[in-house]
Design a protein around this motif. Sequence first.
Motif, mmCIF file in Angstrom:
data_model
loop_
_atom_site.group_PDB
_atom_site.id
_atom_site.type_symbol
_atom_site.label_atom_id
_atom_site.label_comp_id
_atom_site.label_asym_id
_atom_site.label_seq_id
_atom_site.Cartn_x
_atom_site.Cartn_y
_atom_site.Cartn_z
ATOM 1 N N LEU A 49 -4.034 -3.995 0.524
ATOM 2 C CA LEU A 49 -4.426 -3.418 1.801
ATOM 3 C C LEU A 49 -5.164 -2.093 1.595
ATOM 4 N N THR A 70 -6.280 -1.268 13.101
ATOM 5 C CA THR A 70 -5.789 -2.642 13.265
ATOM 6 C C THR A 70 -4.693 -3.008 12.271
ATOM 7 N N VAL A 71 -4.490 -2.179 11.259
ATOM 8 C CA VAL A 71 -3.498 -2.528 10.217
ATOM 9 C C VAL A 71 -2.444 -1.429 10.067
ATOM 10 N N LEU A 74 0.757 -3.227 9.152
ATOM 11 C CA LEU A 74 0.560 -4.554 8.551
ATOM 12 C C LEU A 74 1.451 -4.770 7.337
ATOM 13 N N ILE A 90 -4.941 -10.017 5.369
ATOM 14 C CA ILE A 90 -5.824 -8.858 5.161
ATOM 15 C C ILE A 90 -7.284 -9.261 5.363
ATOM 16 N N LYS A 93 -8.026 -9.613 9.061
ATOM 17 C CA LYS A 93 -8.208 -8.311 9.714
ATOM 18 C C LYS A 93 -9.565 -7.695 9.348
ATOM 19 N N GLY A 191 -0.392 1.131 6.634
ATOM 20 C CA GLY A 191 0.285 -0.115 6.988
ATOM 21 C C GLY A 191 1.783 0.025 7.178
#
Length: 371
Positions: A49, A70-71, A74, A90, A93, A191
């Motif tokens: 990530l 957005t992460v 995550l 990943i 996204k 994340g």
Amino acid sequence: MAPAKATNVVQLLLGSTALWLSQLGAGTVAASKSVTAHLAAKWPETPLLLEASEFMAEESNEKFWQFLETVQELAIYKQTESDYSYYNLILKKAGQFLDNLHINLLKFAFSIRAYSPAIQMFQQIAADEPPPDGCNAFVVIHKKHTCKINEIKKLLKKAASRTRPYLFKGDHTFPTNKENLPVVILYAEMGTRTFSAFHKVLSAKAQNEEILYVLRHYIQKPSSRKMYLSGYGVELAIKSTEYKALDDTQVTTVTNTTIEDETEANEVQGFLFGKLKEIYSDLRDNLTAFQKYLIESNKQMTPLKVWELQDLSFQAASQIMSTPVYDAIKLMKDISQNFPIKARLRMNILICLFQSTLNVRNLRSQHYNKT
């Protein structure tokens, strides 16, 4: 008795077949000389990530922060999903901000771990701060550290009186219109929930132009797995130091014979030594010595003069066009690979032809003068 004997024979055949197969397998393994090598880095494996975020940062700073939004949490799915599912998550996204071509480039970057050194660089910077004990994430505000969100406001009050931190080229700075603001550097792993909590507060202050928000990757508990690198050339050279007794006379004889066999039919600077040795067999030794001299002189890369470079392209093209079709490509390859030598050889031949023409003209003029 007959069935018992047949059974014994079958068992004997099966046993011998199994023994033969086992020996065959052992022979195959013993004959294999392949060596498998793994190149491990000095740092542990880095999260994909974070590597994806560095790929986004190369595209643009705006895409980096959009991807980050957005992460934010995550990494939580990493505990429940398999590595392959997390990898695809990943990519999914990242696909919100990249086209198919850049997604393929991201996959390639993952395969060679191209951005792992960048993650390790930030990890080393964080280690030099050093990080407070027991903190999953922490902020540095003009030389002051804290891992508690409620202390950020307190440290910002007298931040201007303290030394402004140095920012690196690879730092990720939240977009803002002002630069002369207190600098807040967040060391956290993207994340995670801790990162999300810090980011929510710091991004709001940065949007209100209260601070200059800088993010640096920090992993409190690095992976225990080694970081294996791909895309690097590794050569394993094994040299035998065993001395072997050889007869020098035989080696010299074989070498000379091999060289003579290889060069006898070849053209060396316009001389066909194979034909010459057939015609003048009594001068074979002298021709061989002359042949070796010409071969050695070919290896001298003497710089060409300006006048020697004129019309070389025309001469090379005419020679290739005058050659039979099945030899034209071979001749073109030979000229392109040995151009300096061929150019000098071509000029020597032209000079010889020019001198021969002058000699013929002189003889003719002498003949006419006598008559």
